[in-house]
Design a protein around this motif. Structure first.
Motif, PDB file in Angstrom:
ATOM      1  N   THR A   9     -14.106  27.952   7.510  1.00  0.00           N
ATOM      2  CA  THR A   9     -12.845  27.667   5.707  1.00  0.00           C
ATOM      3  C   THR A   9     -13.816  27.982   4.538  1.00  0.00           C
ATOM      4  O   THR A   9     -14.171  27.310   3.662  1.00  0.00           O
ATOM      5  CB  THR A   9     -12.827  26.223   5.814  1.00  0.00           C
ATOM      6  OG1 THR A   9     -14.371  25.388   6.116  1.00  0.00           O
ATOM      7  CG2 THR A   9     -11.012  26.048   6.685  1.00  0.00           C
ATOM      8  N   PHE A  11     -17.942  29.348   2.352  1.00  0.00           N
ATOM      9  CA  PHE A  11     -17.712  30.956   1.867  1.00  0.00           C
ATOM     10  C   PHE A  11     -18.232  31.746   2.869  1.00  0.00           C
ATOM     11  O   PHE A  11     -17.064  33.414   2.202  1.00  0.00           O
ATOM     12  CB  PHE A  11     -18.527  30.495  -0.123  1.00  0.00           C
ATOM     13  CG  PHE A  11     -19.690  31.797  -0.183  1.00  0.00           C
ATOM     14  CD1 PHE A  11     -18.001  33.000  -0.480  1.00  0.00           C
ATOM     15  CD2 PHE A  11     -20.550  31.488  -0.216  1.00  0.00           C
ATOM     16  CE1 PHE A  11     -19.165  33.559  -1.900  1.00  0.00           C
ATOM     17  CE2 PHE A  11     -21.682  33.057  -0.556  1.00  0.00           C
ATOM     18  CZ  PHE A  11     -20.734  34.000  -1.273  1.00  0.00           C
ATOM     19  N   VAL A  12     -19.026  32.323   3.203  1.00  0.00           N
ATOM     20  CA  VAL A  12     -19.525  33.022   4.480  1.00  0.00           C
ATOM     21  C   VAL A  12     -18.298  33.036   5.568  1.00  0.00           C
ATOM     22  O   VAL A  12     -18.079  34.175   5.916  1.00  0.00           O
ATOM     23  CB  VAL A  12     -20.749  33.009   5.196  1.00  0.00           C
ATOM     24  CG1 VAL A  12     -21.053  34.038   6.349  1.00  0.00           C
ATOM     25  CG2 VAL A  12     -21.974  32.605   3.682  1.00  0.00           C
ATOM     26  N   ARG A  34     -13.045  21.930  10.576  1.00  0.00           N
ATOM     27  CA  ARG A  34     -12.473  20.609  10.027  1.00  0.00           C
ATOM     28  C   ARG A  34     -11.444  20.281   9.109  1.00  0.00           C
ATOM     29  O   ARG A  34     -10.584  19.726   9.353  1.00  0.00           O
ATOM     30  CB  ARG A  34     -13.480  19.202   9.724  1.00  0.00           C
ATOM     31  CG  ARG A  34     -13.893  19.589   8.009  1.00  0.00           C
ATOM     32  CD  ARG A  34     -14.965  19.023   7.457  1.00  0.00           C
ATOM     33  NE  ARG A  34     -15.328  19.394   6.336  1.00  0.00           N
ATOM     34  CZ  ARG A  34     -16.231  18.702   5.709  1.00  0.00           C
ATOM     35  NH1 ARG A  34     -16.220  17.666   5.699  1.00  0.00           N
ATOM     36  NH2 ARG A  34     -16.678  19.314   3.892  1.00  0.00           N
ATOM     37  N   ARG A  35     -10.893  21.924   9.345  1.00  0.00           N
ATOM     38  CA  ARG A  35      -9.997  21.484   8.270  1.00  0.00           C
ATOM     39  C   ARG A  35      -9.295  23.106   8.407  1.00  0.00           C
ATOM     40  O   ARG A  35      -9.736  23.680   9.494  1.00  0.00           O
ATOM     41  CB  ARG A  35      -9.185  21.589   6.333  1.00  0.00           C
ATOM     42  CG  ARG A  35     -10.282  22.288   6.090  1.00  0.00           C
ATOM     43  CD  ARG A  35     -10.436  21.738   4.600  1.00  0.00           C
ATOM     44  NE  ARG A  35     -11.430  22.976   3.961  1.00  0.00           N
ATOM     45  CZ  ARG A  35     -11.396  23.758   3.742  1.00  0.00           C
ATOM     46  NH1 ARG A  35     -10.557  24.417   3.002  1.00  0.00           N
ATOM     47  NH2 ARG A  35     -12.488  24.033   2.720  1.00  0.00           N
ATOM     48  N   LYS A  87     -25.450  21.135  -2.276  1.00  0.00           N
ATOM     49  CA  LYS A  87     -24.720  19.623  -1.622  1.00  0.00           C
ATOM     50  C   LYS A  87     -25.273  18.925  -1.200  1.00  0.00           C
ATOM     51  O   LYS A  87     -25.057  17.293  -1.121  1.00  0.00           O
ATOM     52  CB  LYS A  87     -23.673  20.099  -1.017  1.00  0.00           C
ATOM     53  CG  LYS A  87     -22.159  21.060  -1.478  1.00  0.00           C
ATOM     54  CD  LYS A  87     -21.040  21.599  -0.596  1.00  0.00           C
ATOM     55  CE  LYS A  87     -20.317  22.317  -0.745  1.00  0.00           C
ATOM     56  NZ  LYS A  87     -19.678  23.554   0.258  1.00  0.00           N
ATOM     57  N   ARG A 147     -34.223  22.558   8.798  1.00  0.00           N
ATOM     58  CA  ARG A 147     -33.767  23.837   9.010  1.00  0.00           C
ATOM     59  C   ARG A 147     -34.345  24.679   9.988  1.00  0.00           C
ATOM     60  O   ARG A 147     -33.711  25.158  10.744  1.00  0.00           O
ATOM     61  CB  ARG A 147     -33.263  24.202   7.698  1.00  0.00           C
ATOM     62  CG  ARG A 147     -31.998  24.409   6.799  1.00  0.00           C
ATOM     63  CD  ARG A 147     -31.101  23.484   7.895  1.00  0.00           C
ATOM     64  NE  ARG A 147     -29.660  24.705   7.949  1.00  0.00           N
ATOM     65  CZ  ARG A 147     -28.761  25.601   7.038  1.00  0.00           C
ATOM     66  NH1 ARG A 147     -29.026  24.999   6.551  1.00  0.00           N
ATOM     67  NH2 ARG A 147     -28.259  26.269   8.009  1.00  0.00           N
ATOM     68  N   GLY A 173     -31.474  34.716   1.645  1.00  0.00           N
ATOM     69  CA  GLY A 173     -31.980  34.553   0.804  1.00  0.00           C
ATOM     70  C   GLY A 173     -30.376  33.515  -0.104  1.00  0.00           C
ATOM     71  O   GLY A 173     -30.135  32.971   0.184  1.00  0.00           O
ATOM     72  N   ILE A 175     -26.962  34.261  -1.148  1.00  0.00           N
ATOM     73  CA  ILE A 175     -25.987  35.007  -0.763  1.00  0.00           C
ATOM     74  C   ILE A 175     -24.831  34.993  -1.951  1.00  0.00           C
ATOM     75  O   ILE A 175     -24.263  34.284  -2.082  1.00  0.00           O
ATOM     76  CB  ILE A 175     -24.929  34.678   0.692  1.00  0.00           C
ATOM     77  CG1 ILE A 175     -26.166  34.137   1.810  1.00  0.00           C
ATOM     78  CG2 ILE A 175     -24.223  35.089   0.992  1.00  0.00           C
ATOM     79  CD1 ILE A 175     -24.850  33.780   2.648  1.00  0.00           C
TER      80      ILE A 175
HETATM   81  N1  NAP Z   1     -24.010  30.176  -0.028  1.00  0.00           N
HETATM   82  C1  NAP Z   1     -25.654  30.615   0.019  1.00  0.00           C
HETATM   83  O1  NAP Z   1     -26.080  31.601  -0.880  1.00  0.00           O
HETATM   84  C2  NAP Z   1     -26.270  30.547   1.054  1.00  0.00           C
HETATM   85  C3  NAP Z   1     -27.698  31.366   0.969  1.00  0.00           C
HETATM   86  C4  NAP Z   1     -28.105  30.828   2.457  1.00  0.00           C
HETATM   87  C5  NAP Z   1     -27.749  30.423   3.316  1.00  0.00           C
HETATM   88  N2  NAP Z   1     -26.798  29.981   3.444  1.00  0.00           N
HETATM   89  C6  NAP Z   1     -26.863  29.595   4.886  1.00  0.00           C
HETATM   90  O2  NAP Z   1     -25.205  30.131   5.296  1.00  0.00           O
HETATM   91  C7  NAP Z   1     -24.446  28.865   5.827  1.00  0.00           C
HETATM   92  C8  NAP Z   1     -23.182  28.786   5.458  1.00  0.00           C
HETATM   93  O3  NAP Z   1     -23.164  28.835   4.036  1.00  0.00           O
HETATM   94  P1  NAP Z   1     -22.112  28.737   2.961  1.00  0.00           P
HETATM   95  O4  NAP Z   1     -21.905  29.596   1.976  1.00  0.00           O
HETATM   96  O5  NAP Z   1     -20.173  29.385   3.443  1.00  0.00           O
HETATM   97  O6  NAP Z   1     -21.301  27.208   2.591  1.00  0.00           O
HETATM   98  P2  NAP Z   1     -20.082  26.437   2.203  1.00  0.00           P
HETATM   99  O7  NAP Z   1     -18.766  27.686   2.038  1.00  0.00           O
HETATM  100  O8  NAP Z   1     -20.537  25.320   2.150  1.00  0.00           O
HETATM  101  O9  NAP Z   1     -19.627  26.197   4.144  1.00  0.00           O
HETATM  102  C9  NAP Z   1     -19.903  25.330   5.393  1.00  0.00           C
HETATM  103  C10 NAP Z   1     -18.765  25.391   6.266  1.00  0.00           C
HETATM  104  O10 NAP Z   1     -19.026  23.454   6.959  1.00  0.00           O
HETATM  105  C11 NAP Z   1     -18.473  23.516   6.518  1.00  0.00           C
HETATM  106  N3  NAP Z   1     -18.865  21.625   7.016  1.00  0.00           N
HETATM  107  C12 NAP Z   1     -19.226  21.039   5.629  1.00  0.00           C
HETATM  108  N4  NAP Z   1     -19.094  19.618   6.026  1.00  0.00           N
HETATM  109  C13 NAP Z   1     -19.122  19.629   7.760  1.00  0.00           C
HETATM  110  C14 NAP Z   1     -18.989  18.210   7.573  1.00  0.00           C
HETATM  111  N5  NAP Z   1     -19.199  17.611   7.313  1.00  0.00           N
HETATM  112  N6  NAP Z   1     -18.074  18.329   9.471  1.00  0.00           N
HETATM  113  C15 NAP Z   1     -17.328  19.846   9.602  1.00  0.00           C
HETATM  114  N7  NAP Z   1     -17.864  21.020   9.048  1.00  0.00           N
HETATM  115  C16 NAP Z   1     -18.711  20.741   7.629  1.00  0.00           C
HETATM  116  C17 NAP Z   1     -16.884  23.368   5.768  1.00  0.00           C
HETATM  117  O11 NAP Z   1     -16.020  23.179   5.301  1.00  0.00           O
HETATM  118  P3  NAP Z   1     -14.914  22.519   4.802  1.00  0.00           P
HETATM  119  O12 NAP Z   1     -14.446  23.736   4.287  1.00  0.00           O
HETATM  120  O13 NAP Z   1     -13.695  21.471   5.095  1.00  0.00           O
HETATM  121  O14 NAP Z   1     -16.052  21.000   3.506  1.00  0.00           O
HETATM  122  C18 NAP Z   1     -17.377  25.404   5.758  1.00  0.00           C
HETATM  123  O15 NAP Z   1     -16.687  25.269   6.886  1.00  0.00           O
HETATM  124  C19 NAP Z   1     -25.171  27.770   5.886  1.00  0.00           C
HETATM  125  O16 NAP Z   1     -25.835  27.437   6.531  1.00  0.00           O
HETATM  126  C20 NAP Z   1     -25.779  27.704   4.642  1.00  0.00           C
HETATM  127  O17 NAP Z   1     -26.589  27.082   4.421  1.00  0.00           O
HETATM  128  C21 NAP Z   1     -25.781  29.821   2.235  1.00  0.00           C
END
Ligand code: NAP
Length: 243
Positions: A9, A11-12, A34-35, A87, A147, A173, A175
């Motif tokens: 659900t 961003f990635v 979780r949803r 967050k 991490r 880095g 995204i």
């Molecule tokens: N975005 C960036 O620029 C970036 C850069 C470097 C690395 N990353 C890494 O890439 C990965 C994905 O990032 P993203 O940007 O896609 O993050 P995101 O949009 O915050 O998505 C995170 C996912 O984890 C789930 N999640 C969060 N808290 C949870 C909980 N308590 N129980 C179950 N599920 C939970 C979220 O569910 P909900 O949708 O329900 O909240 C969502 O499906 C992460 O490891 C992040 O550190 C991201």
């Protein structure tokens, strides 16, 4: 192949699902979150959204039987569940550690128990993760070490599995999603890139790379941002798409 996308659900995850529905080698996509995971928008021609099975998990530390049944027989997992730095202030650090570290460890264990062999586990980390626990980075120190601990756990688990599990750590880095990011995300991205010196990868590139590694095999244990851009751009070009 059967692909689990954990954190579908986010961003990635949304982009991984959008691309996976059009991938000819992916027959089943378990969208674990979780949803409920919505059907992707703009999936494009050739997309088959019936491949998606949205699976809601209420306990990521102790998988219910109903979830175990859905993830059984997986060939690969792209793991995206984590708390991103933006967050961190919304919860105590111990909660962040549980979600980032314990959930990943339990998820890997639960999937590997019933997966096909070899099972490919693609873990999404970050450019500043630090595996050496004696080297605390000057910024986001505890988070970066934690991490790094997750990375080490995943790699050690694969090493001890005698070939049953193959692991890949991706280290993006920032995204970015040109044209799809709000002003807040754009500002954060610019600050991150200029102050912390983070490289950038587009979400389409990292999603393509992770699917490619899951389907065709892992190029190397750790894929740095430059590898994610290189593999992503090459694969997208071969598919006749651009990032
Ligand atoms: N975005 C960036 O620029 C970036 C850069 C470097 C690395 N990353 C890494 O890439 C990965 C994905 O990032 P993203 O940007 O896609 O993050 P995101 O949009 O915050 O998505 C995170 C996912 O984890 C789930 N999640 C969060 N808290 C949870 C909980 N308590 N129980 C179950 N599920 C939970 C979220 O569910 P909900 O949708 O329900 O909240 C969502 O499906 C992460 O490891 C992040 O550190 C991201």
């Amino acid at each position: 192949m059967k692909l689990v996308v954990a954190g579908s659900t986010g961003f990635v995850g949304t982009e991984v699902i959008r691309q996976a529905v059009s991938h000819p080698s992916v027959n089943t996509i378990v969208a674990l979150a979780r949803r409920p995971t919505p059907a992707p928008e703009n999936a494009g021609p050739g997309a088959d959204v019936s491949k998606i099975k949205s699976v809601v998990c209420e306990d990521f530390e102790n998988y219910p039987e109903s979830v175990k049944k859905e993830i059984a027989g997986a060939d690969a997992c792209i793991w995206l569940i984590a708390i991103t730095p933006g967050k961190l202030k919304t919860m105590p650090f111990e909660q962040t550690r549980k979600i980032c570290l314990d959930y990943t460890a339990k998820g890997l264990e639960a999937m590997a128990a019933t997966s096909n062999k070899p099972f490919r586990f693609i873990y999404t980390s970050g450019a500043k993760a630090e595996r050496d626990q004696s080297k605390k980075p000057w910024i986001l120190g505890d988070y970066s070490l934690m991490r790094g601990q997750v990375e080490s756990h995943v790699l050690n688990y694969a090493k001890q599995s005698a070939g049953a599990v193959q692991a890949c750590i991706t280290r993006p880095g920032i995204i970015s999603a040109p044209g799809r990011m709000g002003i807040g995300m754009t500002v954060l991205s610019t600050i991150g890139r200029s102050i912390i010196g983070l490289p950038k990868v587009e979400v389409s590139e990292i999603a393509t790379t992770m699917i490619e590694q899951a389907v065709n095999g892992i190029e190397k244990e750790t894929l740095l941002n430059e590898d994610l851009v290189r593999i992503g751009q090459k694969t997208l070009a071969e598919q006749g798409k651009s990032s």
